[in-house]
Design a protein around this motif. Structure first.
Motif, PDB file in Angstrom:
ATOM      1  N   VAL A 200       0.826  -1.211   0.000  1.00 15.90           N
ATOM      2  CA  VAL A 200       0.000   0.000   0.000  1.00 15.90           C
ATOM      3  C   VAL A 200       0.860   1.260   0.000  1.00 15.90           C
ATOM      4  O   VAL A 200       0.613   2.189  -0.767  1.00 15.90           O
ATOM      5  CB  VAL A 200      -0.948   0.002   1.220  1.00 15.90           C
ATOM      6  N   ILE A 201       1.863   1.297   0.872  1.00 15.87           N
ATOM      7  CA  ILE A 201       2.734   2.464   0.994  1.00 15.87           C
ATOM      8  C   ILE A 201       4.043   2.188   0.272  1.00 15.87           C
ATOM      9  O   ILE A 201       4.709   1.192   0.541  1.00 15.87           O
ATOM     10  CB  ILE A 201       3.020   2.801   2.474  1.00 15.87           C
ATOM     11  N   SER A 202       4.417   3.068  -0.628  1.00 17.37           N
ATOM     12  CA  SER A 202       5.644   2.886  -1.403  1.00 17.37           C
ATOM     13  C   SER A 202       6.871   3.171  -0.550  1.00 17.37           C
ATOM     14  O   SER A 202       6.878   4.106   0.260  1.00 17.37           O
ATOM     15  CB  SER A 202       5.633   3.815  -2.618  1.00 17.37           C
ATOM     16  N   ASP A 203       7.915   2.345  -0.729  1.00 17.56           N
ATOM     17  CA  ASP A 203       9.169   2.564  -0.009  1.00 17.56           C
ATOM     18  C   ASP A 203       9.847   3.860  -0.455  1.00 17.56           C
ATOM     19  O   ASP A 203      10.416   4.593   0.345  1.00 17.56           O
ATOM     20  CB  ASP A 203      10.122   1.385  -0.230  1.00 17.56           C
ATOM     21  N   SER A 204       9.781   4.115  -1.753  1.00 16.87           N
ATOM     22  CA  SER A 204      10.348   5.363  -2.276  1.00 16.87           C
ATOM     23  C   SER A 204       9.242   6.419  -2.334  1.00 16.87           C
ATOM     24  O   SER A 204       8.189   6.195  -2.921  1.00 16.87           O
ATOM     25  CB  SER A 204      10.924   5.137  -3.679  1.00 16.87           C
ATOM     26  N   LYS A 205       9.474   7.566  -1.716  1.00 15.79           N
ATOM     27  CA  LYS A 205       8.459   8.599  -1.612  1.00 15.79           C
ATOM     28  C   LYS A 205       8.317   9.377  -2.920  1.00 15.79           C
ATOM     29  O   LYS A 205       9.240   9.464  -3.736  1.00 15.79           O
ATOM     30  CB  LYS A 205       8.786   9.562  -0.464  1.00 15.79           C
ATOM     31  N   ILE A 206       7.146   9.936  -3.096  1.00 13.27           N
ATOM     32  CA  ILE A 206       6.828  10.694  -4.295  1.00 13.27           C
ATOM     33  C   ILE A 206       7.744  11.909  -4.441  1.00 13.27           C
ATOM     34  O   ILE A 206       8.141  12.527  -3.446  1.00 13.27           O
ATOM     35  CB  ILE A 206       5.347  11.143  -4.253  1.00 13.27           C
ATOM     36  N   VAL A 207       8.113  12.223  -5.678  1.00  8.79           N
ATOM     37  CA  VAL A 207       8.817  13.464  -6.000  1.00  8.79           C
ATOM     38  C   VAL A 207       8.018  14.159  -7.095  1.00  8.79           C
ATOM     39  O   VAL A 207       7.117  13.564  -7.703  1.00  8.79           O
ATOM     40  CB  VAL A 207      10.264  13.194  -6.483  1.00  8.79           C
ATOM     41  N   PHE A 208       8.331  15.428  -7.353  1.00  7.66           N
ATOM     42  CA  PHE A 208       7.514  16.203  -8.283  1.00  7.66           C
ATOM     43  C   PHE A 208       7.499  15.598  -9.684  1.00  7.66           C
ATOM     44  O   PHE A 208       6.514  15.689 -10.409  1.00  7.66           O
ATOM     45  CB  PHE A 208       7.999  17.653  -8.345  1.00  7.66           C
ATOM     46  N   LYS A 209       8.597  14.942 -10.066  1.00  2.00           N
ATOM     47  CA  LYS A 209       8.660  14.315 -11.385  1.00  2.00           C
ATOM     48  C   LYS A 209       7.569  13.260 -11.545  1.00  2.00           C
ATOM     49  O   LYS A 209       7.039  13.061 -12.647  1.00  2.00           O
ATOM     50  CB  LYS A 209      10.035  13.670 -11.592  1.00  2.00           C
ATOM     51  N   ASP A 210       7.210  12.591 -10.446  1.00  2.00           N
ATOM     52  CA  ASP A 210       6.152  11.580 -10.501  1.00  2.00           C
ATOM     53  C   ASP A 210       4.804  12.202 -10.850  1.00  2.00           C
ATOM     54  O   ASP A 210       3.975  11.588 -11.524  1.00  2.00           O
ATOM     55  CB  ASP A 210       6.046  10.844  -9.159  1.00  2.00           C
ATOM     56  N   VAL A 211       4.576  13.419 -10.383  1.00  2.00           N
ATOM     57  CA  VAL A 211       3.335  14.125 -10.718  1.00  2.00           C
ATOM     58  C   VAL A 211       3.303  14.455 -12.209  1.00  2.00           C
ATOM     59  O   VAL A 211       2.276  14.314 -12.875  1.00  2.00           O
ATOM     60  CB  VAL A 211       3.195  15.414  -9.882  1.00  2.00           C
ATOM     61  N   ILE A 212       4.445  14.876 -12.746  1.00  2.00           N
ATOM     62  CA  ILE A 212       4.531  15.171 -14.180  1.00  2.00           C
ATOM     63  C   ILE A 212       4.258  13.916 -15.003  1.00  2.00           C
ATOM     64  O   ILE A 212       3.521  13.943 -16.000  1.00  2.00           O
ATOM     65  CB  ILE A 212       5.928  15.745 -14.535  1.00  2.00           C
ATOM     66  N   LYS A 342       2.878   4.746  -5.337  1.00  2.00           N
ATOM     67  CA  LYS A 342       3.638   5.937  -4.986  1.00  2.00           C
ATOM     68  C   LYS A 342       2.805   7.207  -5.180  1.00  2.00           C
ATOM     69  O   LYS A 342       3.008   8.211  -4.483  1.00  2.00           O
ATOM     70  CB  LYS A 342       4.909   6.028  -5.842  1.00  2.00           C
ATOM     71  N   VAL A 343       1.869   7.183  -6.132  1.00  2.00           N
ATOM     72  CA  VAL A 343       1.057   8.368  -6.431  1.00  2.00           C
ATOM     73  C   VAL A 343      -0.417   8.132  -6.090  1.00  2.00           C
ATOM     74  O   VAL A 343      -1.292   8.813  -6.609  1.00  2.00           O
ATOM     75  CB  VAL A 343       1.191   8.756  -7.926  1.00  2.00           C
ATOM     76  N   ASN A 344      -0.679   7.180  -5.215  1.00  2.00           N
ATOM     77  CA  ASN A 344      -2.064   6.800  -4.912  1.00  2.00           C
ATOM     78  C   ASN A 344      -2.903   7.980  -4.422  1.00  2.00           C
ATOM     79  O   ASN A 344      -3.976   8.273  -4.961  1.00  2.00           O
ATOM     80  CB  ASN A 344      -2.065   5.671  -3.880  1.00  2.00           C
ATOM     81  N   ALA A 345      -2.434   8.660  -3.378  1.00  2.00           N
ATOM     82  CA  ALA A 345      -3.192   9.785  -2.822  1.00  2.00           C
ATOM     83  C   ALA A 345      -3.222  10.961  -3.787  1.00  2.00           C
ATOM     84  O   ALA A 345      -4.250  11.645  -3.921  1.00  2.00           O
ATOM     85  CB  ALA A 345      -2.594  10.224  -1.480  1.00  2.00           C
ATOM     86  N   THR A 346      -2.108  11.190  -4.482  1.00  2.00           N
ATOM     87  CA  THR A 346      -2.064  12.282  -5.452  1.00  2.00           C
ATOM     88  C   THR A 346      -3.057  12.043  -6.577  1.00  2.00           C
ATOM     89  O   THR A 346      -3.766  12.965  -7.009  1.00  2.00           O
ATOM     90  CB  THR A 346      -0.647  12.424  -6.023  1.00  2.00           C
ATOM     91  N   MET A 347      -3.139  10.814  -7.060  1.00  2.00           N
ATOM     92  CA  MET A 347      -4.086  10.488  -8.117  1.00  2.00           C
ATOM     93  C   MET A 347      -5.514  10.722  -7.645  1.00  2.00           C
ATOM     94  O   MET A 347      -6.335  11.279  -8.369  1.00  2.00           O
ATOM     95  CB  MET A 347      -3.900   9.023  -8.550  1.00  2.00           C
ATOM     96  N   TYR A 348      -5.817  10.305  -6.425  1.00  2.00           N
ATOM     97  CA  TYR A 348      -7.180  10.479  -5.905  1.00  2.00           C
ATOM     98  C   TYR A 348      -7.527  11.962  -5.731  1.00  2.00           C
ATOM     99  O   TYR A 348      -8.590  12.411  -6.154  1.00  2.00           O
ATOM    100  CB  TYR A 348      -7.336   9.741  -4.572  1.00  2.00           C
ATOM    101  N   LEU A 349      -6.612  12.732  -5.133  1.00  2.00           N
ATOM    102  CA  LEU A 349      -6.920  14.133  -4.869  1.00  2.00           C
ATOM    103  C   LEU A 349      -6.764  15.028  -6.089  1.00  2.00           C
ATOM    104  O   LEU A 349      -7.414  16.066  -6.178  1.00  2.00           O
ATOM    105  CB  LEU A 349      -6.067  14.661  -3.707  1.00  2.00           C
ATOM    106  N   LEU A 350      -5.914  14.625  -7.041  1.00  2.00           N
ATOM    107  CA  LEU A 350      -5.749  15.412  -8.264  1.00  2.00           C
ATOM    108  C   LEU A 350      -6.675  14.927  -9.368  1.00  2.00           C
ATOM    109  O   LEU A 350      -7.470  15.699  -9.914  1.00  2.00           O
ATOM    110  CB  LEU A 350      -4.296  15.348  -8.734  1.00  2.00           C
ATOM    111  N   GLY A 351      -6.601  13.632  -9.692  1.00  2.00           N
ATOM    112  CA  GLY A 351      -7.353  13.107 -10.826  1.00  2.00           C
ATOM    113  C   GLY A 351      -8.844  12.996 -10.574  1.00  2.00           C
ATOM    114  O   GLY A 351      -9.642  13.041 -11.517  1.00  2.00           O
ATOM    115  N   TYR A 352      -9.238  12.834  -9.319  1.00  2.00           N
ATOM    116  CA  TYR A 352     -10.661  12.711  -8.996  1.00  2.00           C
ATOM    117  C   TYR A 352     -11.182  13.929  -8.238  1.00  2.00           C
ATOM    118  O   TYR A 352     -12.011  14.681  -8.741  1.00  2.00           O
ATOM    119  CB  TYR A 352     -10.912  11.442  -8.184  1.00  2.00           C
ATOM    120  N   GLN A 353     -10.644  14.171  -7.043  1.00  2.00           N
ATOM    121  CA  GLN A 353     -11.180  15.233  -6.198  1.00  2.00           C
ATOM    122  C   GLN A 353     -10.985  16.629  -6.804  1.00  2.00           C
ATOM    123  O   GLN A 353     -11.926  17.413  -6.900  1.00  2.00           O
ATOM    124  CB  GLN A 353     -10.541  15.155  -4.811  1.00  2.00           C
ATOM    125  N   ALA A 354      -9.758  16.952  -7.205  1.00  2.00           N
ATOM    126  CA  ALA A 354      -9.517  18.274  -7.780  1.00  2.00           C
ATOM    127  C   ALA A 354     -10.251  18.437  -9.098  1.00  2.00           C
ATOM    128  O   ALA A 354     -10.792  19.510  -9.389  1.00  2.00           O
ATOM    129  CB  ALA A 354      -8.016  18.502  -7.973  1.00  2.00           C
TER     130      ALA A 354
END
Length: 425
Positions: A200-212, A342-354
């Motif tokens: 569930v939780i990625s060992d390597s944390k998200i960086v801005f490049k992952d958002v791009i 790694k982008v699970n929460a970002t995908m939910y809050l950006l791709g769906y919620q935002a």
């Protein structure tokens, strides 16, 4: 895994979700009525309020998502949300309403910032945390999120009555339950066994490049297309639906009270559906869950536009609870299948919620204009037809999802939002 420990953790997480939704239902559930009846704003201005709220939500939701992917299961962001929620009574009474009356534009902006920090982005962060929690403990998200529906229902059962007495009572109740919510969160602990060696939780944390990379992914935009066509119509129609609903009754007070009662029924429907819809989505897959949700949204909005009977509109109202259950459970399962953890929460809050609140920016003001020009009935007919059209399009553009019925057929979804972790190659 210790069953007793799991049940205790589940109870605390469920209680937190219950109190969060109870807190905001007590006041925010009647937000449109408060803006209209107590502050005295017209339809176009109310539409602008929701639009500016949407601007701040679109900005803050991805930030919350990025922070959550960065901090994993740390709770400090949720602590902040609790603190913001506790300030509801003084904010609405001494800051928000006076500013809306004296300096409307400034009031709208300040209110949008507060509501985004506490509710719009706060609820998304809470749900995303609950989704991760449920997967860490091998639980169904719906079995935790359903307590949020119950919290909303219990608050809605009295919120209309309190509102008719004085909105101050609603705000004080919200601030009070926020303190309880904070105490529960402090006592919620995630076991070490769940935090180590999980999927569930990625060992390597998200960086801005992952958002791009996420924004360059075709699946992101096909999912966003569904949100734009279906979820936009669903949520924007609901923003001023209380005003339409109240118009079916002899007096505003009677309509307010009945809206509160039926909001309780709606949340009760959502509570029950959260128990059973995970089974349905597992059986047929998240994609079909999303498509079925789109059909229900379109049918409900069209039916709302066609009816003139208060009994019929009262029967239609609780269907929103079915839609919410289908949408939330299908969205989380779809994201888990097709996007990297790694982008699970970002995908939910950006791709769906935002993305939902981009709709508030783009569609809410024109919707407010159409309510005044052609009426709620014709506007809902247009919105319902749009939802059905985009549901049909999404049948071809959304990616296939695994299901129990297809278990005999090998199926491995491609998690191509970000590169896989090195250890997986």
């Amino acid at each position: 895994m210790n069953t007793t420990t799991t049940r205790r953790a589940q109870l605390k997480m469920s209680t937190f979700i219950f109190l969060f939704f109870f807190t905001w239902s007590s006041s925010f559930g009647l937000y449109a009525l408060w803006l209209s009846q107590k502050v005295g704003l017209d339809s176009i201005t109310i539409g602008s309020v929701f639009a500016i709220n949407g601007v701040f939500a679109v900005i803050l939701k991805p930030i919350y998502g990025y922070i959550m992917d960065k901090i994993g299961m740390s709770k400090w962001l949720l602590y902040f949300v609790c603190a913001v929620s506790a300030l509801m009574a003084p904010f609405f009474v001494f800051v928000y309403q006076p500013l809306l009356l004296s300096h409307t534009t400034l009031g709208i902006v300040i209110g949008a910032l507060y509501l985004s920090l506490g509710w719009y982005a706060g609820v998304a962060a809470s749900e995303s945390y609950a989704d991760r929690f449920s997967r860490l403990y091998n639980l169904e998200f719906g079995r935790i999120r359903m307590w949020g529906s119950l919290g909303w229902a219990m608050a809605a059962s009295v919120s209309g009555i309190l509102f008719n007495f004085t909105p101050m009572a609603n705000f004080l109740l919200s601030s009070g339950t926020s303190v309880l919510m904070l105490l529960v969160l402090i006592n919620l602990k995630i076991g070490d066994a769940q935090l180590h060696s999980n999927n569930v939780i990625s060992d390597s944390k998200i960086v801005f490049k992952d958002v791009i990379l996420l924004l360059q992914n075709r699946k992101f935009w096909m999912f966003s297309l569904y949100v734009a066509g279906v979820a936009w119509m669903m949520f924007i129609a609901e923003q001023q639906f209380p005003r339409y609903f109240v118009s079916f009754f002899t007096t505003k007070e009677q309509g307010n009270a009945w809206y509160g009662y039926l909001s309780t029924v709606q949340s009760g429907t959502e509570f029950i559906m959260m128990m059973f819809i995970p089974w349905l989505v597992n059986q047929y897959g998240a994609k079909k869950g999303l498509l079925f949700c789109g059909m229900v949204v379109g049918a409900r909005l069209i039916a709302s536009g066609l009816t003139t009977d208060p009994v019929v509109i009262s029967i239609i109202k609780p269907l929103y609870g079915v839609e919410i259950s289908l949408l939330l459970i299908s969205v989380f399962k779809y994201i888990a299948e097709h996007f990297h953890k790694k982008v699970n929460a970002t995908m939910y809050l950006l791709g769906y919620q935002a993305m939902i609140y981009v709709g508030s920016i783009v569609v809410a003001p024109p919707a407010g204009y159409l309510y005044d020009r052609i009426g709620f009935e014709h506007t809902y007919l247009l919105m319902g037809s749009c939802a059905l059209l985009f549901t049909l399009i999404s049948a071809f553009t959304l990616s296939r999802c695994r299901s129990v019925r297809d278990a005999a057929t090998p199926f491995t979804p491609v998690l191509d939002a970000v590169p896989a972790e090195p250890s997986k190659h």
